[in-house]
Design an enzyme around this catalytic site. Structure first.
Site, mmCIF file in Angstrom:
data_model
loop_
_atom_site.group_PDB
_atom_site.id
_atom_site.type_symbol
_atom_site.label_atom_id
_atom_site.label_comp_id
_atom_site.label_asym_id
_atom_site.label_seq_id
_atom_site.Cartn_x
_atom_site.Cartn_y
_atom_site.Cartn_z
ATOM 1 C CB SER A 138 -1.013 0.036 1.265
ATOM 2 O OG SER A 138 -1.669 1.060 1.395
ATOM 3 C CE LYS A 164 -4.799 -0.128 0.778
ATOM 4 N NZ LYS A 164 -5.294 -0.696 1.923
ATOM 5 C CE LYS A 166 -3.785 3.980 2.362
ATOM 6 N NZ LYS A 166 -5.079 3.368 2.908
ATOM 7 C CG ASP A 191 -7.846 2.382 0.937
ATOM 8 O OD1 ASP A 191 -8.846 2.542 1.138
ATOM 9 O OD2 ASP A 191 -7.229 1.905 1.867
ATOM 10 C CD GLU A 216 -8.851 -0.780 1.390
ATOM 11 O OE1 GLU A 216 -8.006 -1.308 0.565
ATOM 12 O OE2 GLU A 216 -8.664 -1.148 2.383
ATOM 13 C CG ASP A 241 -10.193 -0.898 5.564
ATOM 14 O OD1 ASP A 241 -10.730 -1.372 6.693
ATOM 15 O OD2 ASP A 241 -9.462 0.024 5.105
ATOM 16 C CE LYS A 265 -6.911 -2.222 7.245
ATOM 17 N NZ LYS A 265 -6.874 -0.662 7.299
ATOM 18 N N GLY A 293 -3.928 -4.093 6.195
ATOM 19 C CA GLY A 293 -2.873 -3.752 7.106
ATOM 20 C C GLY A 293 -2.886 -2.281 7.888
HETATM 21 O O1 LIG Z 1 0.864 -0.978 4.817
HETATM 22 C C1 LIG Z 1 -0.064 -1.242 5.482
HETATM 23 O O2 LIG Z 1 -0.071 -1.587 6.651
HETATM 24 C C2 LIG Z 1 -1.503 -0.697 5.174
HETATM 25 C C3 LIG Z 1 -1.603 0.731 5.096
HETATM 26 C C4 LIG Z 1 -3.067 1.123 4.842
HETATM 27 O O3 LIG Z 1 -3.408 1.246 3.650
HETATM 28 C C5 LIG Z 1 -3.593 1.829 5.896
HETATM 29 C C6 LIG Z 1 -2.808 2.415 6.708
HETATM 30 C C7 LIG Z 1 -3.315 3.109 7.797
HETATM 31 C C8 LIG Z 1 -4.662 3.268 8.027
HETATM 32 C C9 LIG Z 1 -5.585 2.853 7.008
HETATM 33 C C10 LIG Z 1 -5.166 2.036 6.091
HETATM 34 C C11 LIG Z 1 -6.188 1.469 5.120
HETATM 35 O O4 LIG Z 1 -5.876 0.066 4.682
HETATM 36 O O5 LIG Z 1 -7.026 1.970 4.876
HETATM 37 MG MG LIG Z 2 -8.331 0.898 3.647
#
Ligand SMILES: O=C(O)CCC(=O)c1ccccc1C(=O)O
Ligand SMILES: [Mg+2]
Length: 371
Positions: A138, A164, A166, A191, A216, A241, A265, A293
């Protein structure tokens, strides 16, 4: 036979991220969290990790609410009740509403301890069989498009199985177009962390042209009905999520057609027992799942790996190598990604040793509770 837990320790750690991580809700530079430890009469230790962030941006929980709820409500419940199996913890914690990350942090330590007592891996006691899992990455929002293209290229080179990105309004269509121009065939998903509303329908429809694996959580963190409307109008599969906190939430979202994929998660859903229930439901209903994650340190990462060995985790997750996040992780060996896969450890419990020296160096507080 009860699991004879004699003590719970909460170790608060602060660790600096190698790179700041930016999402539609803000920027994180370091991690402040708890390593939980459950100790039995034979002085075996099981470990868990809390995943709430310092501010309630992602869900309502924070590091401080985790501390309060564990200390004042959940640990007393462990004291008052007998645990025969880690499954029991969900029921024991049920008088306390939500606070899923606090619950998961303690439940995780008990699952690890139980697996170690049985001399089995955490994956085995959960029912997972894969010996390797696919790793995705991500990537946070980058300062420039060139930085982003560079990062995508680096991770593809390292073998990561999906990327992924953002997104948020204003950093979406143009960005994805650039990435697709340079990398026409790689598995990409986006995401949004709830950055859009149904008013943005036209913009979200435009994302269909990029052949994304999924989008996402485009809409509100607590919504499933608008997502159902959106899913009917766009081709890109929606993955939920933030909206899914339990197997009951997942069932309702699937019934409504709010998503075709679920990001599980462990912290967000209140622990491994609930994560297993979501896994089983998705398997029955033909919904793809993957493990999300929370920028975990090694203990949380190990829990994610064990969960991902279950069969319905059929898409690469966010669990990447330790070195992308940390100068030095708190487990030995660290999590290593080789050709885009992580080999599930074969030692009992989480399967990694705690690097006590690293843990001590990061520790800023410790609380000990006798049960
Ligand atoms: O590398 C990772 O652990 C995932 C990071 C990630 O996408 C995330 C990190 C912090 C808060 C929310 C998210 C998410 O999945 O939305
Ligand atoms: Mg997410």
């Amino acid at each position: 036979m009860p699991i004879p837990i004699t003590q719970i320790k909460l170790k608060r750690l602060r660790m600096k991220l190698n790179h700041p991580f930016t999402t539609s809700f803000g920027e994180m530079r370091d991690k402040d969290f708890f390593i939980t430890e459950a100790i039995d009469t034979e002085e075996r230790s099981g470990f868990g990790e809390s995943v709430a962030f310092p501010a309630p941006w992602y869900t309502e929980e924070t590091v401080e609410t985790n501390a309060h709820v564990m200390k004042d409500f959940l640990i007393p419940l462990l004291h008052e009740n007998t645990i025969s199996h880690p499954h029991d913890v969900r029921e024991i914690f049920s008088p306390i509403k939500r606070n899923n990350m606090a619950k998961a942090a303690l439940e995780g330590a008990i699952w690890d301890l139980d697996a170690k007592r049985k001399n089995q891996t955490l994956a085995e006691v959960l029912g997972g069989h894969k010996s390797e899992i696919d790793a995705g990455i991500s990537i946070g929002i980058q300062p420039t498009i060139d930085d982003l293209l560079q990062k995508v290229g680096d991770h593809i080179q390292q073998g990561y199985k999906r990327i992924k990105l953002k997104i948020k309004p204003g950093s979406d269509v143009k960005t994805l177009r650039e990435v697709r121009k340079q990398f026409p065939d790689i598995p990409i998903m986006a995401d949004a962390n709830s950055a859009y509303t149904l008013q943005d329908l036209n913009r979200l429809k435009q994302l269909d042209e990029f052949n994304l694996m999924m989008i996402e959580q485009p809409l509100a963190h607590d919504d499933i009905t608008d997502h159902a409307q959106l899913q009917a109008l766009i081709q890109t599969p929606i993955c939920l999520d933030e909206s899914i906190h339990s197997a009951a939430d997942a069932r309702k979202a699937i019934d409504l057609g709010s998503c075709r994929v679920i990001n599980v998660k462990i912290g967000r859903v209140g622990g491994l027992t609930e994560a297993l229930a979501i896994h089983d439901l998705c398997r029955e209903r033909g919904i793809d799942v993957w493990c999300g994650g929370m920028l975990e340190a090694g203990v949380g990462r190990a829990h994610n790996i064990a969960l991902t060995t279950l069969p319905q985790f059929n898409l690469p997750g966010d669990t990447a190598g330790s070195s992308l996040y940390w100068e030095r992780d708190i487990i030995q060996p660290e999590v290593i990604v080789h050709n885009g896969t992580i080999t599930a450890p074969d030692k009992p419990g989480i399967g990694y040793e705690i690097d006590q020296e690293a843990l001590e160096a990061y520790m800023i507080d410790e609380m000990v509770f006798d049960l």
